[in-house]
Design a protein around this motif. Structure first.
Motif, mmCIF file in Angstrom:
data_model
loop_
_atom_site.group_PDB
_atom_site.id
_atom_site.type_symbol
_atom_site.label_atom_id
_atom_site.label_comp_id
_atom_site.label_asym_id
_atom_site.label_seq_id
_atom_site.Cartn_x
_atom_site.Cartn_y
_atom_site.Cartn_z
ATOM 1 N N ALA A 187 0.825 -1.210 0.000
ATOM 2 C CA ALA A 187 0.000 0.000 0.000
ATOM 3 C C ALA A 187 0.854 1.252 0.000
ATOM 4 N N ASP A 188 1.929 1.261 0.777
ATOM 5 C CA ASP A 188 2.814 2.422 0.801
ATOM 6 C C ASP A 188 3.522 2.607 -0.538
ATOM 7 N N ARG A 189 3.787 1.516 -1.227
ATOM 8 C CA ARG A 189 4.542 1.587 -2.483
ATOM 9 C C ARG A 189 3.650 1.909 -3.686
ATOM 10 N N PHE A 190 2.485 1.235 -3.788
ATOM 11 C CA PHE A 190 1.643 1.367 -4.982
ATOM 12 C C PHE A 190 0.353 2.147 -4.738
ATOM 13 N N GLY A 191 -0.018 2.371 -3.486
ATOM 14 C CA GLY A 191 -1.231 3.111 -3.182
ATOM 15 C C GLY A 191 -2.356 2.191 -2.727
ATOM 16 N N THR A 192 -3.180 2.697 -1.823
ATOM 17 C CA THR A 192 -4.248 1.876 -1.249
ATOM 18 C C THR A 192 -5.273 1.440 -2.292
ATOM 19 N N GLY A 231 -17.754 -9.086 -5.815
ATOM 20 C CA GLY A 231 -16.443 -8.550 -6.177
ATOM 21 C C GLY A 231 -16.547 -7.444 -7.210
ATOM 22 N N ILE A 232 -17.471 -7.582 -8.145
ATOM 23 C CA ILE A 232 -17.670 -6.537 -9.165
ATOM 24 C C ILE A 232 -18.134 -5.239 -8.528
ATOM 25 N N VAL A 233 -19.087 -5.334 -7.582
ATOM 26 C CA VAL A 233 -19.578 -4.147 -6.878
ATOM 27 C C VAL A 233 -18.460 -3.497 -6.071
ATOM 28 N N GLY A 234 -17.674 -4.312 -5.356
ATOM 29 C CA GLY A 234 -16.572 -3.781 -4.561
ATOM 30 C C GLY A 234 -15.534 -3.088 -5.423
ATOM 31 N N PHE A 235 -15.254 -3.636 -6.595
ATOM 32 C CA PHE A 235 -14.278 -3.041 -7.507
ATOM 33 C C PHE A 235 -14.740 -1.655 -7.953
ATOM 34 N N TRP A 236 -16.047 -1.523 -8.202
ATOM 35 C CA TRP A 236 -16.583 -0.221 -8.624
ATOM 36 C C TRP A 236 -16.595 0.776 -7.467
ATOM 37 N N LEU A 237 -16.994 0.318 -6.268
ATOM 38 C CA LEU A 237 -17.086 1.220 -5.118
ATOM 39 C C LEU A 237 -15.730 1.805 -4.726
ATOM 40 N N CYS A 238 -14.696 0.963 -4.726
ATOM 41 C CA CYS A 238 -13.400 1.472 -4.278
ATOM 42 C C CYS A 238 -12.862 2.527 -5.242
ATOM 43 N N GLY A 239 -13.147 2.394 -6.554
ATOM 44 C CA GLY A 239 -12.719 3.412 -7.502
ATOM 45 C C GLY A 239 -13.421 4.738 -7.292
ATOM 46 N N ARG A 240 -14.608 4.685 -6.711
ATOM 47 C CA ARG A 240 -15.394 5.899 -6.502
ATOM 48 C C ARG A 240 -15.041 6.615 -5.188
ATOM 49 N N TYR A 241 -14.728 5.836 -4.129
ATOM 50 C CA TYR A 241 -14.597 6.445 -2.806
ATOM 51 C C TYR A 241 -13.227 6.302 -2.150
ATOM 52 N N MET A 242 -12.417 5.334 -2.561
ATOM 53 C CA MET A 242 -11.163 5.113 -1.848
ATOM 54 C C MET A 242 -10.039 5.956 -2.440
ATOM 55 N N PRO A 243 -9.330 6.731 -1.619
ATOM 56 C CA PRO A 243 -8.174 7.491 -2.116
ATOM 57 C C PRO A 243 -6.991 6.552 -2.330
ATOM 58 N N ASN A 244 -6.125 6.911 -3.247
ATOM 59 C CA ASN A 244 -4.929 6.107 -3.513
ATOM 60 C C ASN A 244 -3.771 6.660 -2.694
ATOM 61 N N LEU A 245 -3.813 6.391 -1.382
ATOM 62 C CA LEU A 245 -2.833 6.924 -0.447
ATOM 63 C C LEU A 245 -1.553 6.105 -0.485
ATOM 64 N N THR A 246 -0.426 6.776 -0.547
ATOM 65 C CA THR A 246 0.877 6.113 -0.488
ATOM 66 C C THR A 246 1.605 6.560 0.770
ATOM 67 N N GLY A 247 2.702 5.910 1.043
ATOM 68 C CA GLY A 247 3.483 6.259 2.221
ATOM 69 C C GLY A 247 4.961 6.204 1.905
ATOM 70 N N GLY A 298 -7.578 -12.012 0.259
ATOM 71 C CA GLY A 298 -8.123 -11.572 1.539
ATOM 72 C C GLY A 298 -7.081 -10.936 2.435
ATOM 73 N N ALA A 299 -5.820 -11.333 2.273
ATOM 74 C CA ALA A 299 -4.746 -10.773 3.098
ATOM 75 C C ALA A 299 -4.574 -9.277 2.868
ATOM 76 N N LEU A 300 -4.958 -8.817 1.684
ATOM 77 C CA LEU A 300 -4.766 -7.407 1.336
ATOM 78 C C LEU A 300 -6.031 -6.578 1.504
ATOM 79 N N MET A 301 -7.201 -7.191 1.420
ATOM 80 C CA MET A 301 -8.452 -6.415 1.410
ATOM 81 C C MET A 301 -8.676 -5.632 2.698
ATOM 82 N N MET A 302 -8.871 -6.333 3.810
ATOM 83 C CA MET A 302 -9.227 -5.642 5.041
ATOM 84 C C MET A 302 -8.095 -4.792 5.613
ATOM 85 N N PRO A 303 -6.835 -5.256 5.605
ATOM 86 C CA PRO A 303 -5.767 -4.382 6.119
ATOM 87 C C PRO A 303 -5.638 -3.077 5.352
ATOM 88 N N VAL A 304 -5.773 -3.135 4.021
ATOM 89 C CA VAL A 304 -5.662 -1.906 3.227
ATOM 90 C C VAL A 304 -6.862 -1.000 3.470
#
Length: 460
Positions: A66-71, A171-187, A109-115
Motif C-alpha cells: 500500500a505504501d509503495r503502490f497506493g491503497t 467482487g464486481i460491486v466492490g471493484f466499482w465502489l473502491c474506484g469511486r470512494y477510496m483514495p490512492n494513499l501512499t506512504g 483476503g490478506a490485502l483487502m481488510m488491512p488496506v
C-alpha cells in the motif's frame, strides 16, 4: 460524519462482507463438502484454517504494497485475486485442491481488510474512527446473516459449489465502489524484510500445520509435535532476528504502547476463546444431532443479528463504563454463552439455543470493536501502517489458531470417549474453550480505568 467517510466505510464493508459471507457459508457447508469429497466432516478444518493462515502470512506485505503502490491499486488487486480464488474453489475436486484454492483466496483476503483499515486510519480523524468502524462492521455483518442461511439453502437444494460463485457479483460491486470512494494513499517506501518474511511465514505455517496434524487422525502424534516444535523454534529465531535489524517485517517497537500491548494479547486470547464457536456449532447440529444444513444455517443467524443490533450502543457503553469494565463484562457473557452451548442435550428444543446465541453475538461484537479501537488508541501518525498490519496479523493468527485449537480439543475428546459419544465430545470442547476466558480476564485486569478515553473524545 462526512460523505467521504461514509463512502470509505462502504468500501471497507464490501471487503468485510465478502470475507464474512465466505467464512459463514463455508462453516455451514463443511459436512456437505466433506461428503462430496469423501472426507470426514470432523476433519475438514484445514479448508478453513488454510485461508486464515494465508491471510496472516501475507498481511505483512499489505502495508509495504500500500505504501509503495497506493491503497486503491492494492485494494482493487486484492478484490480481483479473492474473486479468482473463489471461482477456482467452486471447481475443486478433492480436499487438497480445495485447500490450495483457499490459499489463493487468502492471498486476496490478506490485502483487502488491512488496506481498507489503513485507509480509514489515515483518512478519518481520530474522534470519528469509532463511528466509521461501527458503520463498516454493521454493513459487513450482513454477510454473517446471509451466509449461514444461504449456505444451508444452497447445499440442501442446489450444490455447495455455488457458495463460492456468490463472490463474483460482490467482487464486481466492490471493484466499482473502491474506484469511486477510496483514495490512492501512499506512504514512505521501505525495503521489505524478505528473510524476516521467510522466518515468520515458516513459523506461522509450522505451528498452524502442527495443530492441524494433532487435530487430524491422519498423522502420528510424534510427527505433529515435531512440526509444532519447529514452528516454535522459528518464532524464537524470528524474534531474535527482528530485534537486531533496522526495519524488520514485524517489529516490536509498538509494544512500548501499553494499550497496544494489552490489546494484542486480548485479541489473541479472544480468538482462542471465541473463534471456534462458529466452526463448531454447525458441525455439532449436523453431525451430532442430525439437523439438515438449512436448519443449522438458520440457527446461526441470531449471532449476526444480535451483533448488528448492539453495535449502535457500543459507544455509549464504552463511554459510561469504560473499556476495562465493558471488556471484562463482555468476556464473562461470552464464556456463559459457550457453556450454554456445551450444556445442549438431544432432548432440547432448538429454541433453547436462541438466548445463548444472542448473548454470544452481543459479547463478540462488543469485544471486537472495543479491543480493536483500544489497540490503536495511543498511535501517532507514523505508526498507522505498522500498527494496522500488526493488528490484522494478530486477528488472523488468532482466528486460525482458535479454529485449530477447537479442532484439536474436539479430536482429543473423540479419542478419549466412546465412538458414539460425538455429542458429548462437542460439549466438553465448548467447556474447554470457555475456560480460556479466565486467561482473557487476567489480561484485561492490566488495563487502567481511563484507557481508551481518547477514542471517544473529540479533538480540538
Amino acid at each position: 460524519m462526512s460523505n467521504n467517510y461514509y463512502g470509505l466505510a462502504w468500501v471497507a464493508s464490501t471487503a468485510l462482507f465478502m470475507q464474512t459471507l465466505d467464512a459463514t457459508i463455508l462453516n455451514t457447508a463443511l459436512p456437505s463438502i466433506a461428503a462430496d469429497l469423501q472426507e470426514s466432516p470432523l476433519e475438514m478444518q484445514l479448508a478453513v484454517i488454510s485461508y486464515a493462515l494465508t491471510v496472516a502470512l501475507l498481511i505483512p506485505l499489505s502495508g509495504w504494497l500500500a505504501d509503495r503502490f497506493g491503497t486503491l491499486v492494492v485494494f482493487r488487486a486484492a478484490i480481483a485475486l479473492f474473486t479468482l480464488g473463489s471461482i477456482c474453489c467452486s471447481f475443486a475436486g478433492d480436499l487438497n485442491s480445495l485447500v490450495a484454492f483457499r490459499v489463493l483466496q487468502g492471498a486476496g483476503g490478506a490485502l483487502m481488510m488491512p488496506v481498507a483499515r489503513l485507509s480509514i486510519i489515515k483518512s478519518v480523524p481520530r474522534h470519528e474512527v469509532l463511528s466509521v468502524w461501527n458503520m463498516m462492521v454493521m454493513a459487513g455483518l450482513i454477510g454473517p446473516i446471509m451466509g449461514p442461511v444461504l449456505g444451508g439453502w444452497l447445499v440442501t437444494y442446489a450444490s455447495w459449489h455455488w457458495i463460492f460463485l456468490m463472490n463474483i457479483p460482490i467482487g464486481i460491486v466492490g471493484f466499482w465502489l473502491c474506484g469511486r470512494y477510496m483514495p490512492n494513499l501512499t506512504g514512505k517506501r521501505f525495503r521489505l524484510d524478505w528473510l524476516g518474511f521467510l522466518l515468520f511465514g515458516g513459523a506461522l505455517a509450522s505451528v498452524t500445520l502442527g495443530l492441524d496434524m494433532i487435530g487430524s487422525r491422519t498423522f502420528s502424534l510424534w510427527s505433529a509435535i515435531v512440526v509444532l516444535l519447529l514452528g516454535m523454534l522459528l518464532f524464537v529465531g524470528y524474534y531474535h532476528y527482528a530485534r537486531h535489524v533496522s526495519q524488520p517485517l514485524l517489529g516490536f517497537s509498538l509494544f512500548q504502547y501499553r494499550t497496544f500491548n494489552i490489546g494484542t494479547q486480548v485479541n489473541l486470547v479472544l480468538r482462542l476463546c471465541g473463534s471456534g464457536a462458529p466452526f463448531l456449532l454447525p458441525l455439532m447440529l449436523q453431525v451430532a444431532y442430525g439437523y439438515p444444513a438449512d436448519v443449522a444455517g438458520w440457527m446461526l443467524m441470531p449471532i449476526a443479528l444480535s451483533s448488528i443490533l448492539c453495535k449502535p450502543m457500543i459507544r455509549s457503553w464504552l463511554n459510561r463504563f469504560g473499556y476495562k469494565k465493558a471488556l471484562i463484562a463482555a468476556t464473562i457473557l461470552l464464556c456463559a454463552s459457550l457453556v450454554c452451548f456445551g450444556l445442549m442435550q438431544p432432548s432440547w428444543s432448538l429454541c433453547w439455543l436462541l438466548p445463548p446465541l444472542v448473548l454470544y453475538g452481543c459479547a463478540m461484537s462488543l469485544l471486537f470493536t472495543a479491543t480493536n479501537t483500544l489497540t490503536i488508541s495511543e498511535f501517532s501518525e507514523e505508526n498507522n501502517s505498522e500498527g494496522s498490519t500488526l493488528l490484522s496479523v494478530t486477528q488472523q493468527v488468532g482466528l486460525g489458531l482458535g479454529i485449530a485449537f477447537a479442532a484439536v480439543v474436539l479430536n482429543i475428546y473423540r479419542t478419549l470417549l466412546a465412538p458414539d459419544a460425538v455429542a458429548q465430545a462437542f460439549s466438553y470442547t465448548f467447556f474447554t474453550v470457555a475456560a480460556i476466558g479466565i486467561l482473557q480476564i487476567i489480561v484485561l485486569l492490566k488495563l487502567q480505568a481511563h484507557d481508551g478515553e481518547n477514542m471517544s473524545r473529540r479533538e480540538g
